[in-house]
Scaffold this motif. Sequence first.
Motif, PDB file in Angstrom:
ATOM      1  N   CYS A 192      34.780  42.873 -17.364  1.00 28.66           N
ATOM      2  CA  CYS A 192      34.715  41.424 -17.582  1.00 28.66           C
ATOM      3  C   CYS A 192      36.058  40.740 -17.325  1.00 28.66           C
ATOM      4  CB  CYS A 192      34.239  41.128 -19.004  1.00 28.66           C
ATOM      5  SG  CYS A 192      32.474  41.453 -19.276  1.00 28.66           S
ATOM      6  N   ASP A 193      37.159  41.439 -17.628  1.00 25.78           N
ATOM      7  CA  ASP A 193      38.478  40.838 -17.419  1.00 25.78           C
ATOM      8  C   ASP A 193      39.082  41.190 -16.063  1.00 25.78           C
ATOM      9  OD1 ASP A 193      39.143  43.489 -17.759  1.00 25.78           O
ATOM     10  OD2 ASP A 193      40.383  43.175 -19.556  1.00 25.78           O
ATOM     11  N   GLY A 194      38.340  41.933 -15.254  1.00 24.39           N
ATOM     12  CA  GLY A 194      38.829  42.283 -13.927  1.00 24.39           C
ATOM     13  C   GLY A 194      39.939  43.310 -13.910  1.00 24.39           C
ATOM     14  N   VAL A 195      40.180  43.963 -15.048  1.00 24.90           N
ATOM     15  CA  VAL A 195      41.255  44.948 -15.151  1.00 24.90           C
ATOM     16  C   VAL A 195      40.651  46.329 -15.386  1.00 24.90           C
ATOM     17  CG1 VAL A 195      43.310  45.658 -16.431  1.00 24.90           C
ATOM     18  CG2 VAL A 195      42.823  43.212 -16.076  1.00 24.90           C
ATOM     19  N   ALA A 196      40.981  47.275 -14.525  1.00 25.85           N
ATOM     20  CA  ALA A 196      40.438  48.632 -14.653  1.00 25.85           C
ATOM     21  C   ALA A 196      41.183  49.382 -15.754  1.00 25.85           C
ATOM     22  CB  ALA A 196      40.576  49.382 -13.341  1.00 25.85           C
ATOM     23  N   PRO A 197      40.476  49.985 -16.693  1.00 31.98           N
ATOM     24  CA  PRO A 197      41.131  50.806 -17.708  1.00 31.98           C
ATOM     25  C   PRO A 197      41.554  52.140 -17.113  1.00 31.98           C
ATOM     26  CG  PRO A 197      38.763  50.982 -17.949  1.00 31.98           C
ATOM     27  CD  PRO A 197      39.002  49.978 -16.849  1.00 31.98           C
ATOM     28  N   LEU A 223      19.949  66.029 -15.691  1.00 31.25           N
ATOM     29  CA  LEU A 223      21.375  66.133 -15.368  1.00 31.25           C
ATOM     30  C   LEU A 223      22.079  64.845 -15.784  1.00 31.25           C
ATOM     31  CD1 LEU A 223      21.679  67.826 -11.839  1.00 31.25           C
ATOM     32  CD2 LEU A 223      22.360  68.769 -14.062  1.00 31.25           C
ATOM     33  N   HIS A 224      22.987  64.976 -16.748  1.00 26.02           N
ATOM     34  CA  HIS A 224      23.768  63.840 -17.236  1.00 26.02           C
ATOM     35  C   HIS A 224      24.961  63.681 -16.300  1.00 26.02           C
ATOM     36  CE1 HIS A 224      25.087  61.045 -20.375  1.00 26.02           C
ATOM     37  NE2 HIS A 224      26.300  61.559 -20.261  1.00 26.02           N
ATOM     38  N   LEU A 225      24.810  62.784 -15.305  1.00 24.03           N
ATOM     39  CA  LEU A 225      25.724  62.733 -14.164  1.00 24.03           C
ATOM     40  C   LEU A 225      26.895  61.776 -14.330  1.00 24.03           C
ATOM     41  CD1 LEU A 225      23.092  62.755 -11.278  1.00 24.03           C
ATOM     42  CD2 LEU A 225      24.750  64.572 -11.759  1.00 24.03           C
ATOM     43  N   SER A 226      26.871  60.946 -15.357  1.00 24.39           N
ATOM     44  CA  SER A 226      27.993  60.010 -15.515  1.00 24.39           C
ATOM     45  C   SER A 226      28.254  59.755 -16.981  1.00 24.39           C
ATOM     46  CB  SER A 226      27.688  58.680 -14.803  1.00 24.39           C
ATOM     47  OG  SER A 226      26.694  57.955 -15.497  1.00 24.39           O
ATOM     48  N   ASP A 227      29.523  59.562 -17.297  1.00 22.45           N
ATOM     49  CA  ASP A 227      29.925  59.224 -18.661  1.00 22.45           C
ATOM     50  C   ASP A 227      31.349  58.703 -18.606  1.00 22.45           C
ATOM     51  OD1 ASP A 227      30.153  59.271 -21.645  1.00 22.45           O
ATOM     52  OD2 ASP A 227      28.307  60.426 -21.457  1.00 22.45           O
ATOM     53  N   ASP A 228      31.926  58.467 -19.777  1.00 22.66           N
ATOM     54  CA  ASP A 228      33.298  57.968 -19.824  1.00 22.66           C
ATOM     55  C   ASP A 228      34.271  58.919 -19.143  1.00 22.66           C
ATOM     56  OD1 ASP A 228      32.826  55.541 -21.335  1.00 22.66           O
ATOM     57  OD2 ASP A 228      32.451  56.835 -23.069  1.00 22.66           O
ATOM     58  N   ALA A 278      33.106  58.717  -7.409  1.00 23.41           N
ATOM     59  CA  ALA A 278      33.223  60.170  -7.406  1.00 23.41           C
ATOM     60  C   ALA A 278      34.653  60.631  -7.168  1.00 23.41           C
ATOM     61  CB  ALA A 278      32.300  60.772  -6.353  1.00 23.41           C
ATOM     62  N   THR A 279      35.312  60.045  -6.189  1.00 29.23           N
ATOM     63  CA  THR A 279      36.633  60.562  -5.814  1.00 29.23           C
ATOM     64  C   THR A 279      37.693  60.270  -6.867  1.00 29.23           C
ATOM     65  OG1 THR A 279      37.104  58.541  -4.552  1.00 29.23           O
ATOM     66  CG2 THR A 279      36.131  60.405  -3.353  1.00 29.23           C
ATOM     67  N   TYR A 280      37.587  59.133  -7.541  1.00 28.83           N
ATOM     68  CA  TYR A 280      38.534  58.801  -8.608  1.00 28.83           C
ATOM     69  C   TYR A 280      37.896  58.993  -9.979  1.00 28.83           C
ATOM     70  CZ  TYR A 280      41.997  56.249 -11.369  1.00 28.83           C
ATOM     71  OH  TYR A 280      42.939  55.904 -12.311  1.00 28.83           O
ATOM     72  N   GLY A 281      36.732  58.385 -10.191  1.00 33.34           N
ATOM     73  CA  GLY A 281      36.064  58.490 -11.490  1.00 33.34           C
ATOM     74  C   GLY A 281      35.650  59.911 -11.835  1.00 33.34           C
ATOM     75  N   ALA A 304      33.314  54.703 -14.356  1.00 27.23           N
ATOM     76  CA  ALA A 304      32.995  53.666 -13.374  1.00 27.23           C
ATOM     77  C   ALA A 304      33.936  52.475 -13.517  1.00 27.23           C
ATOM     78  CB  ALA A 304      31.545  53.215 -13.539  1.00 27.23           C
ATOM     79  N   LEU A 305      34.200  52.069 -14.747  1.00 30.69           N
ATOM     80  CA  LEU A 305      35.090  50.924 -14.985  1.00 30.69           C
ATOM     81  C   LEU A 305      36.502  51.201 -14.491  1.00 30.69           C
ATOM     82  CD1 LEU A 305      33.905  50.090 -18.614  1.00 30.69           C
ATOM     83  CD2 LEU A 305      33.272  48.871 -16.509  1.00 30.69           C
ATOM     84  N   ALA A 306      36.944  52.449 -14.627  1.00 31.24           N
ATOM     85  CA  ALA A 306      38.284  52.814 -14.144  1.00 31.24           C
ATOM     86  C   ALA A 306      38.339  52.837 -12.626  1.00 31.24           C
ATOM     87  CB  ALA A 306      38.670  54.187 -14.699  1.00 31.24           C
ATOM     88  N   SER A 307      37.194  53.087 -11.993  1.00 28.01           N
ATOM     89  CA  SER A 307      37.150  53.203 -10.538  1.00 28.01           C
ATOM     90  C   SER A 307      37.101  51.855  -9.844  1.00 28.01           C
ATOM     91  CB  SER A 307      35.921  54.024 -10.136  1.00 28.01           C
ATOM     92  OG  SER A 307      35.958  55.315 -10.715  1.00 28.01           O
TER      93      SER A 307
END
Length: 526
Positions: free
Chosen positions: A282-287, A206-211, A225-228, A273-276
């Motif tokens: 690295c720059d502390g800014v969520a895409p 099961l591929h459970l995470s991606d962009d 989960a709730t946002y990402g 995950a980075l957006a969540s």
Amino acid sequence: MGALVGAALLVAAGIGALGTAPATAAPDGATPLGRIVPAPAKVTPGGSAYEITAKTRIRVDDASKDARRIGGYLADVLRPSTGYRLPVTDDDAGDGIRLELSAKDKALGAEGYRLTSTGRSVTIVAHAPAGLFHGVQTLRQQLPAKAESDSRQSGPWLVAGGTVEDSPRYGYRSAMLDVSRHFFSVDKVKRYIDQLALYKINKLHLHLSDDQGWRIAIDSWPRLATYGGSTQVGGGAGGHYTKAQYKDIVRYAASRYLEVVPEIDMPSHTNAALASYAELNCDGVAPPLYTGTEVGFSSLCVNKQVTYDFVDDVVRELAALTPGKYLHIGGDEAHSTSHEDYVTFMNRVQPIVAKYGKTVVGWHQLTEATPIKGALAQYWGLDGTSAAEKAQVAAAAKNGTGLVISPADRTYLDMKYTKDTPLGLAWAGYVEVQRSYDWDPGNYLPGAPAAAVKGVEAPMWSETLSESAQVEYMAFPRLPGVAELGWSPAATHDWNTYKVRLAEQAPRWDALGIAYYKSPQVPWNG
């Protein structure tokens, strides 16, 4: 899903009606013994066929809960179509279908079985429950395809006489479902599990995470989960599995003798995950959340301690939910991560997986780092992959890394069959049915020892797929062929005989409401 519902979904996707093809019957009306998929290791036909009738009982040893449960599963399959009671009983006297676990039959191994059909009974013997279950799948395929119907059909219900002795070539026979690009409900996953079980697949990756989406609840990082997980390719609503839902999938897979192999892809394929959580960047800014289909642009921040705290938490919680042996850490297409950082990351993350009692699986780029002892590298390269990259994977295999073989231009079930296929992608080329079957996992990767090959996998990526009928259309008829490469002895692999057996599966798919591509390479009889 009924055939009409499946057909409607395919029409909506621009795909024609379901294929149909009657099976070729043996002279006595029974399917010739062993003419199934995957091909059995040894078949000795002879004697009278057994007929399931209203008097048939499924006989098990009452001391074995596993045999009784498998007997109940078989009864549930056959009761709607036959209309018979098929009681599961420990009464050993009389004719019927016997399911027997035998401690003395060690040669059958963990998944092998022996099926013997006479005029009086069908007996399936196995050393372990998985073998008994696989033997039941062989029995299903020996019966007329209409045995799979959910409404009463006319008999006779014949099983050709003789003996099948069978065990798998490889212990790792897997199919992957990408629930990240498009989210698939628990019921849709269970439907796919049932289809995999019929062909003796024993792993569900099961591929459970991606962009595009994070699909499993993690208590220590709830926004994953709730946002990402709130969106998917194309901007749909997305979704995620609660821990209870994930455990339900794991239990259901185990009841069909499939082991769930969860994947958290990293350090790339991590935009959800980075957006969540901004601190993972690295720059502390969520895409922003991402709903496209590009790859390789995201990366966890390799030089931050919080990254490894995050990985530890995710692996710890996921390992606790997953009773199986393996945990997949991805590792492919890390184009935004330098080679040095990639090596650093993979060499720090693998021990975390081991700490929580799991065996590492990674895409074959894992071999750019140092695979941990016991790790499996999943090779997804093409015929055209560079010699240097192949040599790197082969060298790791010579040093003890196991291989799961899943070439994208052979086993990726989301690749288009032809240029006219309305679903799927074509970056690995077009993959018709013969191409997906006509190769040998044991000698596919030059320089890799045959003993390093632990099995095969058929991945299903979901950029263009969101419904069960679409998944099925891309899986069938290619999935059974990959299953055969994983199960059957290499000596049985022959396209000309296989394509006939494959064609005879079509009525079974019709009875099960499975959508499929009617490839011109297969001699369908209708």
